[in-house]
Scaffold this motif. Structure first.
Motif, PDB file in Angstrom:
ATOM      1  N   GLU A 259       0.860  -1.186   0.000  1.00  0.00           N
ATOM      2  CA  GLU A 259       0.000   0.000   0.000  1.00  0.00           C
ATOM      3  C   GLU A 259       0.896   1.236   0.000  1.00  0.00           C
ATOM      4  O   GLU A 259       1.779   1.389   0.829  1.00  0.00           O
ATOM      5  CB  GLU A 259      -0.905  -0.007   1.230  1.00  0.00           C
TER       6      GLU A 259
ATOM      7  N   GLU B  16      -3.714   1.490  -3.178  1.00  0.00           N
ATOM      8  CA  GLU B  16      -4.478   1.654  -1.945  1.00  0.00           C
ATOM      9  C   GLU B  16      -5.118   0.320  -1.579  1.00  0.00           C
ATOM     10  O   GLU B  16      -5.485  -0.462  -2.450  1.00  0.00           O
ATOM     11  CB  GLU B  16      -5.575   2.714  -2.118  1.00  0.00           C
TER      12      GLU B  16
ATOM     13  N   PRO C 182     -11.170   2.049  -2.222  1.00  0.00           N
ATOM     14  CA  PRO C 182      -9.853   2.379  -1.680  1.00  0.00           C
ATOM     15  C   PRO C 182      -9.982   2.966  -0.273  1.00  0.00           C
ATOM     16  O   PRO C 182     -10.907   3.733   0.007  1.00  0.00           O
ATOM     17  CB  PRO C 182      -9.311   3.421  -2.680  1.00  0.00           C
TER      18      PRO C 182
END
Length: 386
Positions: free
Chosen positions: A96, A125, A161
């Motif tokens: 991430e 994300e 996300p």
């Protein structure tokens, strides 16, 4: 003259053929190398399935493109277009945040290539799932007349996300109330994810995009006004109000508990001919009338009010052993009588005749019996049941 024209035409033909032969020589024998820039070529992420399995998504969403220089023979470059160039890459050990997508290319073997940059920075994300509350937003001409809005469910699952899901404060369901009826109505409403400022959050998914909302309106009821004296010893029966009753509006459950509206406590000795007095409107109830005028009344028009508890209403012919609560008898019943004499509670007996057979869908009248002859008598409420 004719010979001169023939000579010029022959020269032109020879020049044209010479140019063609020279061009063919250059292309066939020399064919120089050249470099051509191709811009905004799409890039394919080859391990997208791996990213999805790790619940990672590219955010912010954008078209992954790059520029590439292609070098080769001029003849090969002239045959080449953007569709012939396939650029791809994979994100190794995706996390991430910021990742590097290293680029490769598939094209014809006759040419070579060079990227402006060998990699693209891609931000990933985490794809998360959360449950968010649904808040109703009532709009329209009759929005203030709405009692309740019942949705099919109170929450919705959303996904997207992390950065976007965390922006979502709640799910907004807007109810349009542009007309009013006595009955409930059902409206299909759209669900919109919004932030703390009420602005729509784009880029998140809802497992339910719309649902039914059942709308009920506030009810109305006419109730008498009750005079409250500062001195309990003062005889309020000698005074009258204008108006004597008002219309109140509120939730049905609340209106069922209200059988009269009190005035503020008033010093009856200060009234004189008349005096305006404020009304005490309970919380959750509204009325267009906020005050009333109190004045002494003629002795002939003496009206007395007696309040009975629901347990003081006798149920006659009660073969089914029905309770007062089964008949929705309120906690208090007001009896207004007009008489030449002072009347007490013992002078009037209230009763309901069940006629040997109770029907839950029927309204029953509250009757009275008394040895006194009244000029008038009013029982509030006069009917119960249902």
């Amino acid at each position: 003259m004719r010979n001169r024209l023939r000579s010029n035409a022959r020269i032109k033909i020879i020049s044209f053929l010479s140019a063609v032969v020279l061009w063919m020589y250059v292309m066939a024998i020399v064919d120089p190398e050249d470099t051509k820039l191709f811009e905004d070529i799409p890039v394919t992420v080859t391990n997208m399935q791996e990213l999805e399995e790790d619940d990672l998504v590219v955010y912010p969403e954008s078209d992954l493109v790059t520029d590439i220089y292609i070098k080769g023979k001029l003849s090969d470059l002239q045959k080449l277009n953007k569709d012939d160039i396939h650029i791809y890459g994979s994100i190794n050990n995706p996390i991430e945040g910021k990742n590097y997508l290293y680029l490769n290319v598939n094209t014809t073997k006759q040419v070579s290539h060079e990227f402006k940059s060998d990699f693209i920075v891609v931000k990933l994300e985490k794809l998360i799932h959360e449950k968010k509350d649904i808040n109703t937003n009532i709009v329209g001409e009759y929005k203030n007349d709405v009692d309740t809005v019942a949705l099919q469910q109170s929450t919705v699952n959303i996904s997207g996300p992390r950065i976007l899901v965390e922006k979502v404060n709640h799910i907004k369901a807007t109810i349009q109330v542009n007309s009013k009826s006595d009955d409930n109505f059902i409206q299909r409403v759209k669900l919109v994810p919004v932030d703390a400022n009420g602005d729509k959050v784009m880029g998140v998914s809802l497992d339910t995009r719309s649902m039914n909302a059942e709308v009920t309106f506030l009810e109305e009821k006419n109730v008498p006004i009750n005079i409250q004296s500062q001195d309990d010893a003062e005889d309020v029966k000698s005074y009258e109000l204008n108006p004597k009753e008002i219309n109140i509006r509120g939730k049905k459950s609340l209106l069922n508990k209200i059988n009269y509206i009190n005035t503020e406590k008033v010093d009856l000795s200060s009234i004189g001919m008349s005096k305006k007095v404020n009304l005490i409107i309970p919380n959750g109830v509204t009325s267009e009338i906020k005050d009333a005028v109190i004045k002494p009344k003629d002795e002939e028009g003496l009206v007395q009010r007696i309040v009975y508890d629901k347990d003081e209403v006798e149920l006659k012919n009660n073969s089914d052993d029905i309770k007062a609560s089964d008949l929705n008898i309120p906690d208090s019943i007001n009896v207004e009588v007009q008489s030449d004499t002072t009347v007490s509670k013992s002078d009037i007996t209230l009763y309901i005749d069940l006629e040997d057979s109770y029907d839950e869908n029927k309204e029953y009248t509250i009757n009275y019996k008394s040895d006194i002859t009244f000029k008038s008598i009013k029982i509030i409420p006069s009917d119960v049941g249902k």
